[in-house]
Design a protein around this motif. Structure first.
Motif, mmCIF file in Angstrom:
data_model
loop_
_atom_site.group_PDB
_atom_site.id
_atom_site.type_symbol
_atom_site.label_atom_id
_atom_site.label_comp_id
_atom_site.label_asym_id
_atom_site.label_seq_id
_atom_site.Cartn_x
_atom_site.Cartn_y
_atom_site.Cartn_z
ATOM 1 N N UNK A 813 0.899 -0.989 -0.081
ATOM 2 C CA UNK A 813 -0.102 0.127 -0.068
ATOM 3 C C UNK A 813 0.907 1.307 -0.096
ATOM 4 N N UNK A 814 0.682 2.224 -0.874
ATOM 5 C CA UNK A 814 1.409 3.359 -0.869
ATOM 6 C C UNK A 814 0.344 4.507 -0.952
ATOM 7 N N UNK A 815 0.786 5.731 -0.609
ATOM 8 C CA UNK A 815 0.210 6.922 -0.683
ATOM 9 C C UNK A 815 0.927 8.056 -1.201
ATOM 10 N N UNK A 816 0.598 8.539 -2.394
ATOM 11 C CA UNK A 816 1.266 9.709 -2.991
ATOM 12 C C UNK A 816 0.644 10.936 -2.913
ATOM 13 N N UNK A 817 1.164 12.043 -2.273
ATOM 14 C CA UNK A 817 0.763 13.118 -2.190
ATOM 15 C C UNK A 817 1.288 14.383 -2.833
ATOM 16 N N UNK A 888 -8.337 -2.293 -13.674
ATOM 17 C CA UNK A 888 -8.020 -1.610 -12.463
ATOM 18 C C UNK A 888 -9.348 -1.531 -11.473
ATOM 19 N N UNK A 889 -9.137 -1.608 -10.150
ATOM 20 C CA UNK A 889 -10.115 -1.185 -9.142
ATOM 21 C C UNK A 889 -9.813 0.249 -9.059
ATOM 22 N N UNK A 890 -10.952 0.930 -9.033
ATOM 23 C CA UNK A 890 -10.719 2.401 -9.101
ATOM 24 C C UNK A 890 -11.859 3.034 -8.186
ATOM 25 N N UNK A 891 -11.485 3.840 -7.352
ATOM 26 C CA UNK A 891 -12.455 4.836 -6.634
ATOM 27 C C UNK A 891 -12.028 6.131 -6.654
ATOM 28 N N UNK A 892 -13.060 7.050 -6.455
ATOM 29 C CA UNK A 892 -12.563 8.540 -6.392
ATOM 30 C C UNK A 892 -13.623 9.232 -5.466
ATOM 31 N N UNK A 893 -12.916 10.018 -4.627
ATOM 32 C CA UNK A 893 -13.720 10.951 -3.539
ATOM 33 C C UNK A 893 -13.299 12.270 -3.819
ATOM 34 N N UNK A 894 -14.192 13.234 -3.875
ATOM 35 C CA UNK A 894 -14.079 14.448 -3.616
ATOM 36 C C UNK A 894 -14.686 15.286 -2.319
ATOM 37 N N UNK A 895 -13.884 15.479 -1.406
ATOM 38 C CA UNK A 895 -14.602 15.966 -0.157
ATOM 39 C C UNK A 895 -13.746 17.051 0.503
ATOM 40 N N UNK A 984 -8.760 -7.393 0.047
ATOM 41 C CA UNK A 984 -7.490 -7.907 0.382
ATOM 42 C C UNK A 984 -6.422 -7.196 -0.447
ATOM 43 N N UNK A 985 -6.653 -6.413 -1.722
ATOM 44 C CA UNK A 985 -5.914 -6.052 -2.595
ATOM 45 C C UNK A 985 -5.228 -4.663 -2.112
ATOM 46 N N UNK A 986 -4.042 -4.655 -2.526
ATOM 47 C CA UNK A 986 -3.177 -3.450 -2.246
ATOM 48 C C UNK A 986 -3.561 -2.266 -3.106
ATOM 49 N N UNK A 987 -3.355 -1.092 -2.439
ATOM 50 C CA UNK A 987 -3.939 0.098 -3.304
ATOM 51 C C UNK A 987 -2.980 0.988 -3.258
ATOM 52 N N UNK A 1006 -2.983 4.111 5.521
ATOM 53 C CA UNK A 1006 -3.126 3.685 4.184
ATOM 54 C C UNK A 1006 -1.777 3.328 3.241
ATOM 55 N N UNK A 1007 -0.856 3.297 3.848
ATOM 56 C CA UNK A 1007 0.410 3.015 3.283
ATOM 57 C C UNK A 1007 1.377 3.759 3.462
ATOM 58 N N UNK A 1008 2.544 3.818 2.953
ATOM 59 C CA UNK A 1008 3.712 4.617 3.066
ATOM 60 C C UNK A 1008 3.569 5.735 2.278
ATOM 61 N N UNK A 1009 3.723 6.855 2.913
ATOM 62 C CA UNK A 1009 3.461 8.391 2.322
ATOM 63 C C UNK A 1009 4.540 8.876 1.897
#
Length: 1020
Positions: A813-817, A888-895, A984-987, A1006-1009
């Motif tokens: 799991x990775x988080x890119x910001x 791809x498994x895909x999701x979007x959130x605008x918040x 159980x998939x990695x995102x 949610x993962x390494x940032x």
């Protein structure tokens, strides 16, 4: 007795109305006889005659019923129409003032519908702005018959909420307000236990509707649906109920969605610039003093009582119209509409009285600030008192800008004096606008762009434009009219605008004929009279706006969704008997022809039997991944002429004959296309092929374009949208080296010779390609013209090998910001799955419909309806476009940034623990099947659909697999799909937001940032 009466009535409706015309007099005589018989018997009767009275009353009632039915069956409806109207629109006005616009168009067994209410943000009370807009939102929440399991008990709680909101808005003390809001939240939770969320949207799914939505503007609120033609009566039953008895339930969660929308607008530079222009042009009118969404202060202090009063005052039949285009019988439709909507009571409307706008005597200059690239807006304001004003304004705007040969097109865009500029006119109820826009080049100021645009107005005032221009504009408008008549959406749009603008349909139909009467001298005189210093200009500067307020997250408890409850009204919709429409799938051996042009070039042909327009495409299966210079060459072509024709002359000649050409380039495909009127096909293809065969290189043009490319690259790094959906998205999928980042460097760009690019253009026809044609010509005639003008070598060259960009595996799991100054946060989650596999398409279709496909989907219900965590939230399983690419498994959130943690947690939980609702599951299956029954692939879509399926190794209409399998699938099948492909998939989670507002610890869950720079995701 009620049901028997209804049954008789339904039976009698089917009897020919002429029968009733013949017996009407006899029936009336019978009624009169019964009446007099009753009077006589009554005078002589005693109690012992009770049985006689009962029999006589029954006879009397039946005779009255027959008479009423006869009158109803023979009722005729008068309508207005316009001779030679290509849409054959009938305009009815019901007895209660409701307008009905009907146009029959049987291209597909569907009907596009709009219910247009003549009210918008200009009608909002000045102390309660945003009312029209959030009323639009609340119109989807149901009525006393649907959206509820027990309205009697629910209404008690809803009334409490109404009163509490009035108390809430009367206090300013934060502590007291928080306490009252907690009460509202608590009672809302109780009320929600009786409610059933999204029943309106579920019903739309059940009947196979698509595009279910609504929008609010300054002058109108419009509710739209695209429905199967056999579900018309069902749809009318639903809408009549919705517009008669709306109930504003789960108000506080929906208001939170509106808060989100408001916060989004605070991050939107375009909205800020536009609002600044309107404020400058309108000092007193609501167009300038009120925004559609409303002020933060008013949104914080909502009033359900005001909302109900607004509905009662404005949503009356004499203030709205039903507009429909599609496959139906007009006589039947108007009767059905009258039966459902004719009972609504009209009401006098309060006239709007606005303070007269002062004259603008000198330019009004304003600024808007935001992170995006700089640009400018300039606007003139015109009164709508004189109807001919807009006609002249409309034609004048096209002399200035028509995307091909206008003054701005040729003198500014073609000459590369700006990055981009244009002009258009906009008609509103009370005023019209002439608007200019422009994006500066590197080193250029917005003020200089404004001066360049003003110089085009000066040319207009001098009459310095060719005499043929007006005739050419008319010819191109005719071409556009043909295109707009080919879809129900455009047809209904014209009806809605005519109603909203209070424009007679004859004016709408005679628009082009009126424009023909306007002369060049009229245009020049108008420009000199009205286009002076009475304008407003807004300069959108790049920077960080200070002291921007936003609406913060309230304390809100998730409400119950009650997914497996179902109202009796919904059951009646599901059980409503209709005649099924059988699906029609494309047969590529019959619905098009595949021929071999010379040298084995495939010619895909489909005849246009509907009108006199054509589309011609040369499609090459190569793109930027094959040659980094190819997209540069394709874009360069738009600025070139030939050895005997300047670029300006070429554009003018194309425009004169009502043709246009387009060039398109992607990573793996290039196509050039020609559109126009069939009568000028040969002239068009001759010009078109001449440009492809003989483009004249121009060093100055190329150097200018290099400068513009570098400027646009810099501008892209200021765009929130480009950062997320191009830079960060590609980084998440491919890593540092992707199709997005693999581009020529500045030094490489500057070393490219224009001759290299024109050589690529000249060589296009030497590569393997497909020819696609949709038009009136016969295949033989088409081949003759192609043989004459489409020159190719005897041996075609194979396409160069493609650069492969490996798609990253999700091993952790990775988080890119990316840090970006904004009030919202936008999040995309990606997980690589298997390569394209046609066997799972039915599973994918059902999963996407159930889980994240629409407003009744699990993702939307949970994140927006129940928890109010996002304005926009969707998720699904995305299929690859090629066999060698991954799904791809895909999701979007605008918040809001302060909701990011809750929103991510909710979406993650859903992906791994999908809620089970048998009712929603059945609704999803029905929605897929019903949509597919009436879905049609038509016109040139057939040709492109065939090519796309070829890439996937499929030689038949793949929709068959979905239709044949979905109906028999069970929730167990859906869970099996989820278990295999999602759980159980990695995102890789991609976030764009203000680092100061993002919670680092939440992101780390949610993962390494890793915070990425713009250079890392753009590659420059």
């Amino acid at each position: 007795m009620y049901f028997k009466t209804c049954s008789i009535y339904e039976f009698l409706k089917k009897i020919n109305a002429s029968f009733f015309l013949k017996i009407e007099t006899l029936l009336i005589l019978f009624v009169k006889f019964a009446y007099y018989f009753r009077r006589i018997v009554f005078k002589k009767s005693t109690m012992k005659h009770t049985r006689i009275f009962r029999i006589q009353n029954l006879i009397f009632g039946i005779l009255l019923l027959f008479t009423f039915t006869a009158v109803q069956a023979q009722k005729t409806y008068t309508y207005q129409s316009v001779p030679n109207d290509p849409m054959n629109v009938r305009i009815y006005t019901l007895d209660n003032g409701l307008k009905v616009y009907l146009s029959v168009y049987k291209q597909t067994p569907r009907i596009y519908t709009s219910i247009a209410v003549n009210t918008g943000s200009k009608n909002d009370p000045s102390d309660n702005t945003g009312l029209s807009h959030y009323l639009e939102h609340m119109m989807f929440k149901g009525t006393g018959k649907f959206g509820t399991a027990d309205f009697t008990r629910e209404s008690v709680e809803l009334n409490k909420i109404d009163s509490l909101f009035e108390v809430y808005r009367s206090f300013s003390d934060t502590v007291i307000r928080k306490h009252i809001y907690h009460q509202i939240d608590s009672i809302s939770g109780v009320a929600a236990t009786f409610g059933i969320a999204n029943e309106y949207d579920k019903m739309m799914g059940y009947i196979g509707a698509t595009g279910t939505n609504a929008y609010t503007s300054n002058d109108q609120t419009v509710y739209i649906n695209d429905i199967p033609s056999n579900q018309l009566e069902n749809w009318l039953n639903i809408e009549a109920e919705r517009f008669s008895n709306p109930v504003f339930r789960i108000f506080h969660t929906e208001l939170e969605a509106v808060y989100e929308e408001k916060n989004m607008s605070l991050d939107n530079d375009d909205e800020k610039a536009w609002d600044s222009l309107m404020t400058a042009l309108f000092k007193y009118h609501p167009y300038g003093t009120q925004t559609t969404i409303g002020t933060i202060e008013h949104l914080k202090n909502p009033s359900l009582k005001s909302l109900k009063k607004y509905f009662a005052d404005r949503y009356v039949p004499n203030n709205f119209a039903i507009c429909m285009s599609g496959d139906f019988d007009t006589d039947e439709v108007i009767r059905l509409i009258d039966e459902r909507f004719g009972k609504m009571e009209s009401k006098p409307l309060k006239s709007n009285v606005f303070t007269k706008e002062p004259e603008i005597v000198k330019p009004i200059v304003k600024e808007a600030i935001g992170p995006n690239a700089e640009y400018m807006f300039l606007g003139y304001r015109f009164s709508n008192a004189n109807k001919s004003t807009y006609d002249t304004l409309s034609l004048l705007s096209m002399v200035l800008y028509n995307s091909t040969a206008g003054l701005v097109d040729l003198n500014l865009n073609q000459e590369q004096k700006v990055i981009e500029a244009g002009a258009y006119c906009e008609k509103m109820d009370d005023f019209s606008l002439l608007v200019f826009y422009g994006y500066p080049k590197e080193g250029q100021k917005c003020e200089q762009v404004k001066d360049l645009l003003m110089s085009q107005i000066d040319l207009l005032k001098k009459g310095d434009f060719p005499d043929w221009m007006l005739t050419a504009i008319i010819n191109n408008l005719k071409k556009e009219d043909i295109s707009s008549l080919e879809n129900n959406y455009s047809r209904v749009g014209m009806m809605v605008n005519a109603f909203s603008d209070n424009t007679p349909w004859s004016d709408e139909c005679n628009y082009i004929e009126r424009l023909k009467k306007i002369t060049k001298s009229d245009i020049v005189a108008f420009a000199n009279k009205y286009l002076n210093n009475d304008y407003a200009v807004v300069y959108k500067r790049t920077g960080e706006e200070q002291n921007v307020k936003k609406i913060s997250k309230p304390g809100l408890t998730p409400v119950s969704m009650n997914r497996d409850s179902q109202s009796d009204f919904v059951k009646s919709v599901i059980n409503f008997k209709i005649k099924p429409i059988e699906p029609i799938f494309v047969d590529y051996t019959k619905d098009m022809s595949i021929d071999a042009f010379k040298n084995g070039i495939p010619l895909l042909y489909k005849k246009n039997i509907e009108n006199a327009s054509f589309e011609l495409f040369y499609v090459f299966d190569m793109g930027k991944n094959n040659n980094l210079k190819l997209p540069l060459a394709v874009n360069f072509l738009d600025y070139l002429g030939t050895s005997d024709m300047t670029p300006v002359q070429f554009k003018q000649e194309m425009y004169k004959i009502g043709c246009s050409f387009k060039v398109f380039s992607s990573n793996d495909q290039v196509y050039v296309s020609l559109y126009g009127l069939n009568e000028n096909f040969e002239k068009g293809i001759k010009l078109f092929e001449k440009l492809l065969a003989d483009p004249k290189p121009d060093k100055a043009v190329w150097e200018n374009q290099v400068s513009d490319i570098l400027k646009m690259r810099a501008d892209d790094k200021l765009s929130q949208e480009t950062i997320l959906w191009s830079g960060l998205y590609n980084y998440g999928m491919y890593g540092a080296k992707s199709p997005f980042t693999d581009i020529l460097s500045k030094k490489q760009l500057q070393s490219v010779k224009p001759e290299e690019l024109t050589s690529l253009i000249k060589g296009l026809n030497s590569y393997k390609h497909n020819i696609l044609y949709y038009g009136p010509l016969t295949a033989d005639s088409l081949k003759l013209d192609l043989t004459k003008y489409h020159k190719t070598p005897e041996n075609l060259m194979p396409v160069a090998s493609e650069t492969v960009y490996p798609q990253l595996e999700n091993s952790e799991n990775l988080v890119y910001v990316v840090d970006f100054k904004m009030k919202q946060a936008e999040i995309i989650s990606l997980s690589k799955s298997v390569n394209y596999d046609k066997s799972i398409i039915p599973d994918v279709s059902l999963f996407n419909e159930y889980f994240g496909g629409g407003m009744y989907s699990v993702a939307f219900q949970e994140l927006r309806e129940s928890k109010a965590l996002a304005y926009s939230a969707y998720s699904g399983y995305s299929l690859a476009r090629r066999k060698d690419k991954a799904n791809y498994i895909f999701s979007y959130i605008g918040t809001q940034a302060d909701k990011l943690g809750d929103a991510l947690a909710a979406m993650t939980e859903l992906l791994n623990n999908m809620p089970e609702s048998q009712k929603s599951f059945e609704a999803s299956k029905t929605a897929i099947v019903e949509k597919m029954r009436t879905d049609r692939i038509n016109r040139s879509e057939v040709l492109f659909n065939y090519l796309q399926l070829q890439k996937l190794g499929i030689d038949y209409d793949i929709r068959k697999d979905v239709y044949n399998n979905v109906s028999t699938m069970t929730f167990k099948d859906l869970k099996a799909f989820q278990q295999k492909y999602l759980i159980g998939k990695k995102f890789t989670t991609l976030v764009v937001g203000d680092k100061k507002l993002l919670d680092q610890k939440t992101l780390e869950k949610y993962g390494k940032v890793k915070y990425l720079t713009l250079e890392e995701i753009f590659g420059y």
